[in-house]
Design a protein around this motif. Sequence first.
Motif, PDB file in Angstrom:
ATOM      1  N   GLN A 173      -0.232  12.416  -0.566  1.00 32.51           N
ATOM      2  CA  GLN A 173       0.518  11.761  -1.645  1.00 32.51           C
ATOM      3  C   GLN A 173      -0.375  11.408  -2.840  1.00 32.51           C
ATOM      4  N   ALA A 174      -1.617  11.897  -2.816  1.00 33.43           N
ATOM      5  CA  ALA A 174      -2.583  11.682  -3.896  1.00 33.43           C
ATOM      6  C   ALA A 174      -3.031  10.225  -4.016  1.00 33.43           C
ATOM      7  N   THR A 175      -2.963   9.479  -2.915  1.00 32.23           N
ATOM      8  CA  THR A 175      -3.533   8.140  -2.863  1.00 32.23           C
ATOM      9  C   THR A 175      -4.798   8.193  -2.013  1.00 32.23           C
ATOM     10  N   LEU A 176      -5.615   7.134  -2.070  1.00 36.20           N
ATOM     11  CA  LEU A 176      -6.872   7.130  -1.339  1.00 36.20           C
ATOM     12  C   LEU A 176      -6.660   6.830   0.143  1.00 36.20           C
ATOM     13  N   VAL A 177      -7.379   7.543   0.980  1.00 39.37           N
ATOM     14  CA  VAL A 177      -7.368   7.253   2.409  1.00 39.37           C
ATOM     15  C   VAL A 177      -8.052   5.908   2.631  1.00 39.37           C
ATOM     16  N   SER A 178      -7.450   5.047   3.450  1.00 41.96           N
ATOM     17  CA  SER A 178      -8.021   3.734   3.720  1.00 41.96           C
ATOM     18  C   SER A 178      -9.437   3.860   4.270  1.00 41.96           C
ATOM     19  N   ARG A 179     -10.311   2.961   3.827  1.00 39.04           N
ATOM     20  CA  ARG A 179     -11.682   2.955   4.330  1.00 39.04           C
ATOM     21  C   ARG A 179     -11.748   2.677   5.830  1.00 39.04           C
ATOM     22  N   ARG A 180     -10.672   2.202   6.402  1.00 40.74           N
ATOM     23  CA  ARG A 180     -10.641   1.968   7.842  1.00 40.74           C
ATOM     24  C   ARG A 180     -10.462   3.267   8.629  1.00 40.74           C
ATOM     25  N   GLU A 181     -10.072   4.331   7.943  1.00 37.48           N
ATOM     26  CA  GLU A 181      -9.812   5.611   8.604  1.00 37.48           C
ATOM     27  C   GLU A 181     -11.061   6.483   8.593  1.00 37.48           C
ATOM     28  N   PRO A 182     -11.252   7.286   9.653  1.00 39.64           N
ATOM     29  CA  PRO A 182     -12.410   8.191   9.668  1.00 39.64           C
ATOM     30  C   PRO A 182     -12.300   9.234   8.560  1.00 39.64           C
ATOM     31  N   GLY A 183     -13.448   9.548   7.970  1.00 41.63           N
ATOM     32  CA  GLY A 183     -13.466  10.553   6.923  1.00 41.63           C
ATOM     33  C   GLY A 183     -13.024  10.066   5.566  1.00 41.63           C
ATOM     34  N   ALA A 184     -12.849   8.740   5.399  1.00 42.29           N
ATOM     35  CA  ALA A 184     -12.361   8.202   4.124  1.00 42.29           C
ATOM     36  C   ALA A 184     -13.392   8.324   3.006  1.00 42.29           C
TER      37      ALA A 184
END
Length: 256
Positions: A173-184
């Motif tokens: 959706q062109a938003t940032l992956v949460s820093r809590r997620e791997p690979g963010a």
Amino acid sequence: MRIDLNSDLAEGFGRWELGDDAALLAVVTSANVACGFHAGDPSVIRRACAEAAAREVAVGAQVGYRDLAGFGRRFIDVPPRELTDEVLYQLAALDGLARVEGTEVTYVKPHGALYNAIVRDERQAAAVVDAVTAYDRNLAVLGLPGSKWLEMAESAGLRTVREAFADRAYTPQATLVSRREPGAVLHDPDAIAQRCLRLANGEPIEAVDGSEVAVHAQSICVHGDSPGAVVIAETLRDRLLAQGVELAPFAPTRGG
């Protein structure tokens, strides 16, 4: 082709140092300078402004929640009027230090949790817009394409600038992956540089699920607190210049 390269700076505090501001200011064209609420103290901030002025790097106010312990990366449900006042306070403080060093604030970029919150939170987005318009309607504002923040700022007559992130993963959706997620957070300078070349050319990039996502941006951010930030920024700069992309601030110092 022309694009701005920005970085978050002045994020040390007292004896605690974070990032290499001087090295990054030798690379970037715009500096998102912390204003003391999520990071930065008066001396750290003033030094960053002085170095930015010496290198003719544009200075932007990186305003955030009052959250030193959490580095501004925790959402705080601040009442809108209070948030407006806190953003005004940060803007005025940074602009004062910048002017002492012969430069000035030319744009505003929210930091961390505030940046992410106002992608969708209309009340907080409006509060930040109110602060900017009250302080100086000539300031540009930097943010995520499609965010409520940019939509409401544009409606208020402010100049809006779309931003992409060199070292952060994107959702479909062109938003940032949460820093809590791997690979963010991305770390490979060559892969980051190649991805940013695609961004500068207006081409889609790979999202975290392997799909392609379009991120139309006028400025690319390298996080100053990321490990290897200087090498990433230098590699990115060199790759863009080698491919004929001009690097220039989107909001240069007035008269500069």
